[in-house]
Design a protein around this motif. Structure first.
Motif, PDB file in Angstrom:
ATOM      1  N   SER A 236      -3.535  -6.222   1.382  1.00 41.47           N
ATOM      2  CA  SER A 236      -4.151  -7.559   1.347  1.00 41.47           C
ATOM      3  C   SER A 236      -4.619  -7.781  -0.083  1.00 41.47           C
ATOM      4  CB  SER A 236      -5.313  -7.670   2.325  1.00 41.47           C
ATOM      5  OG  SER A 236      -6.297  -6.733   1.986  1.00 41.47           O
TER       6      SER A 236
ATOM      7  N   GLN B 225       2.155   1.887  11.310  1.00 40.17           N
ATOM      8  CA  GLN B 225       0.729   2.182  11.462  1.00 40.17           C
ATOM      9  C   GLN B 225       0.224   2.612  10.103  1.00 40.17           C
ATOM     10  OE1 GLN B 225       0.753   5.166  14.537  1.00 40.17           O
ATOM     11  NE2 GLN B 225       0.324   3.624  16.097  1.00 40.17           N
ATOM     12  N   GLY B 226      -0.860   2.082   9.665  1.00 42.24           N
ATOM     13  CA  GLY B 226      -1.388   2.482   8.363  1.00 42.24           C
ATOM     14  C   GLY B 226      -2.057   1.300   7.697  1.00 42.24           C
ATOM     15  N   GLU B 227      -2.374   1.493   6.414  1.00 43.65           N
ATOM     16  CA  GLU B 227      -3.099   0.450   5.686  1.00 43.65           C
ATOM     17  C   GLU B 227      -2.151  -0.671   5.298  1.00 43.65           C
ATOM     18  OE1 GLU B 227      -5.742  -0.209   1.648  1.00 43.65           O
ATOM     19  OE2 GLU B 227      -4.809   1.745   1.990  1.00 43.65           O
ATOM     20  N   VAL B 228      -2.558  -1.883   5.659  1.00 44.95           N
ATOM     21  CA  VAL B 228      -1.756  -3.074   5.354  1.00 44.95           C
ATOM     22  C   VAL B 228      -2.266  -3.682   4.049  1.00 44.95           C
ATOM     23  CG1 VAL B 228      -1.103  -5.385   6.172  1.00 44.95           C
ATOM     24  CG2 VAL B 228      -1.385  -3.505   7.805  1.00 44.95           C
TER      25      VAL B 228
ATOM     26  N   THR C  16       0.864  -1.183   0.000  1.00 47.11           N
ATOM     27  CA  THR C  16       0.000   0.000   0.000  1.00 47.11           C
ATOM     28  C   THR C  16       0.904   1.238   0.000  1.00 47.11           C
ATOM     29  OG1 THR C  16      -0.018   0.189   2.400  1.00 47.11           O
ATOM     30  CG2 THR C  16      -1.738  -1.190   1.415  1.00 47.11           C
TER      31      THR C  16
ATOM     32  N   ASP D   7       0.848   3.576   2.211  1.00 49.61           N
ATOM     33  CA  ASP D   7       1.358   3.742   3.589  1.00 49.61           C
ATOM     34  C   ASP D   7       2.605   2.893   3.799  1.00 49.61           C
ATOM     35  OD1 ASP D   7      -0.714   5.410   4.261  1.00 49.61           O
ATOM     36  OD2 ASP D   7      -1.905   3.875   5.281  1.00 49.61           O
ATOM     37  N   GLU D   8       2.544   1.665   3.297  1.00 47.41           N
ATOM     38  CA  GLU D   8       3.685   0.756   3.477  1.00 47.41           C
ATOM     39  C   GLU D   8       4.909   1.246   2.703  1.00 47.41           C
ATOM     40  OE1 GLU D   8       1.302  -3.440   4.292  1.00 47.41           O
ATOM     41  OE2 GLU D   8       1.853  -2.901   2.250  1.00 47.41           O
TER      42      GLU D   8
END
Ligand code: CP
Length: 498
Positions: free
Chosen positions: A327, A322-325, A15, A17-18
């Motif tokens: 999937s 912290q944030g969207e992981v 993502t 965030d990542e």
């Protein structure tokens, strides 16, 4: 631990965030390495971790920077650099070679391989994290992470940028991964320059445009260089070109010289994944010492960037994320819908008559799809009694459709999946004692596999039978009547796959 045990096979494995978290950690790690703060980077100390580096193709930067990163982390390394001296040259498959390094209890695989999709295959095949260090002309995601880091380090941001990508946009995996990654950020304008025979693949252009990227195809490198914040030059991938006359034509254009540099903006940065081919240079040697030439710094960023990637996948860092992981997108695999049955009187005046006893009638197929179904259901091999035709629909004579009737045949669940995969939208009527007992409407399944004769249309894909890698084709639904190869990402129309 959002990143632990994860593979890194494509840049879309993360993502936004990542991605930003990885870049932030890379900046900290770069500083720690520069200041030799060993306790901040020797994160594997005492863990006895072993990385297998399996490089089937030449590499200087990717292999050594991964090796250095692993050693700085405190890991051991094993593997090979080129297949000379290995049993690959005795004909061993990738599958069996991977099995060995898993049997040796390695903790991760870092691999470069000439076939598209090989890393995705490896990640499915082994239980340890797999890092794609370049798979054919497909992707080079760990290069892209250090590229994004370098752009942000130089300009302070990854949004609202004009980025030029030039050179071999067709076979250059770094160009594909970078374009796709940048599309995740706001306000990106891509300016592309290449010989027409080496243009960016349509599916990459389509994908980035769908995400809101402006794409401009430019006629001149000098003009492009004047309009961009970053130019990402690439090497013509001679080793992947089937027609070397194309290489001779393509190598003659796109040399970045001192005159090109004079036209650039003050904050401009020239990047290149390297190597520069000295017999067909894309950057003149006079540029190397120029302050706007970033490629040496860029290559150096490979160590902290790959160190962070290894540490995250091996669970040595990442607990403060912290944030969207990421999937995998959820999608229903249901492809059968029961439809109400309307018994119609048997008509003798139509050219195809329904089955009078038991069997199956597959109706409302694409015209001429019946020929494909005869093959995949092995109707002739089984000596089934059948009728197949492309006919006018009785309800609307302007519509033509394919039909297939097979007497005394009951389709298994796997066969229904096959029918749905090659002729989605058809109806399957199950006939018992001369009457329709079930009417099924089939749609394209989310996962398409085990279809006899199915093949990816990308002739560099690891799932192609000619490579003898025993990798069964596996496609994912990618829109109406479109599929994407799970391994190499090739987008195809379903009519192309069998
Ligand atoms: N950028 C890159 O992949 O370089 P190498 O081929 O030297 O690893």
């Amino acid at each position: 631990m959002a990143f632990a045990h994860r593979d890194l096979t494509g840049i879309l494995d993360f993502t936004k965030d990542e991605l930003l978290y990885i870049l932030d950690k890379t900046a900290l790690m770069k500083q720690a390495l520069r200041e030799k703060r060993v306790k901040d980077y020797r994160l594997a100390n005492g863990r006895d971790l072993l990385a297998a580096l399996l490089f089937y193709e030449n590499s200087t930067r990717t292999r050594t920077s991964f090796e250095i990163a692993a050693q700085r982390l405190g890991m051991h390394v094993t593997g090979f650099s080129g297949t000379e001296g290995t049993s690959v040259n005795k004909g061993e498959s990738l599958r069996h070679t991977l099995d060995m390094f898993e049997a040796y209890q390695c903790d991760c695989v870092i691999m470069r391989h000439p076939l598209d999709g090989s890393a995705r295959f490896a990640a499915r095949h082994v239980g340890m994290p797999v890092f794609n260090a370049g798979d054919g002309k497909h992707e080079h995601p760990t290069q892209t992470l250090l590229d994004l880091f370098t752009i942000r380090e130089h300009l302070g941001r990854l949004s609202d940028l004009a980025i030029g990508i030039s050179g071999d946009l067709k076979f250059g995996r770094t160009a594909h991964s970078l374009a796709v990654a940048l599309a995740g950020f706001e306000g990106i304008r891509l300016h592309l320059f290449s010989h027409p025979a080496l243009a960016m693949p349509d599916e990459v252009v389509e994908m980035v445009r769908e995400k809101g990227v402006e794409v401009h195809v430019r006629e001149s490198l000098d003009e492009l260089a004047a309009d961009v914040d970053i130019l990402y030059q690439t090497r013509i991938q001679k080793e992947r070109m089937p027609d070397l006359s194309e290489y001779e034509k393509a190598k003659a254009i796109g040399l970045f010289t001192g005159r090109t540099m004079e036209k650039t903006r003050a904050h401009f940065g020239l990047m290149h994944p390297l190597p520069v081919d000295k017999s067909a240079p894309s950057i003149a040697a006079e540029i190397d010492a120029h302050p706007r030439a970033l490629y040496k710094t860029q290559a150096g960023n490979g160590v902290p960037s790959r160190l962070v990637e290894l540490a995250l996948s091996l669970g040595l860092m990442g607990d403060d994320f912290q944030g969207e992981v990421f999937s995998e997108p959820e999608c229903s695999d249901a492809f059968i819908e029961q439809r109400p049955i309307r018994q119609k009187p048997v008509r003798d005046d139509v050219s195809i008559r329904p089955i009078r006893n038991n069997g199956v009638v597959i109706d409302h197929m694409e015209p001429y799809a019946e020929e494909t179904l005869l093959q995949v259901l092995r109707v002739r091999e089984r000596r089934d009694i059948y009728r197949a035709a492309t006919v006018k629909a009785t309800s609307n004579p302007h519509n033509i459709k394919g039909m297939l009737m097979i007497e005394n045949r009951r389709l298994t669940d796997a066969e229904l999946r096959t029918v749905a995969s090659v002729t989605p939208g058809c109806t399957v009527n199950i006939i018992e004692n001369g009457a329709v007992s079930q009417k099924l409407k089939l749609s394209l399944p989310a996962r398409i596999m085990d279809v006899p004769g199915m093949m990816c249309t990308n002739n560099g894909c690891i799932s192609r039978p000619e490579y003898l890698e025993s990798v069964s084709p596996f496609m994912l639904r990618a829109g109406q009547n479109r599929v994407r190869c799970y391994y190499c990402g090739q987008i195809m129309n379903i009519s192309q796959i069998v």
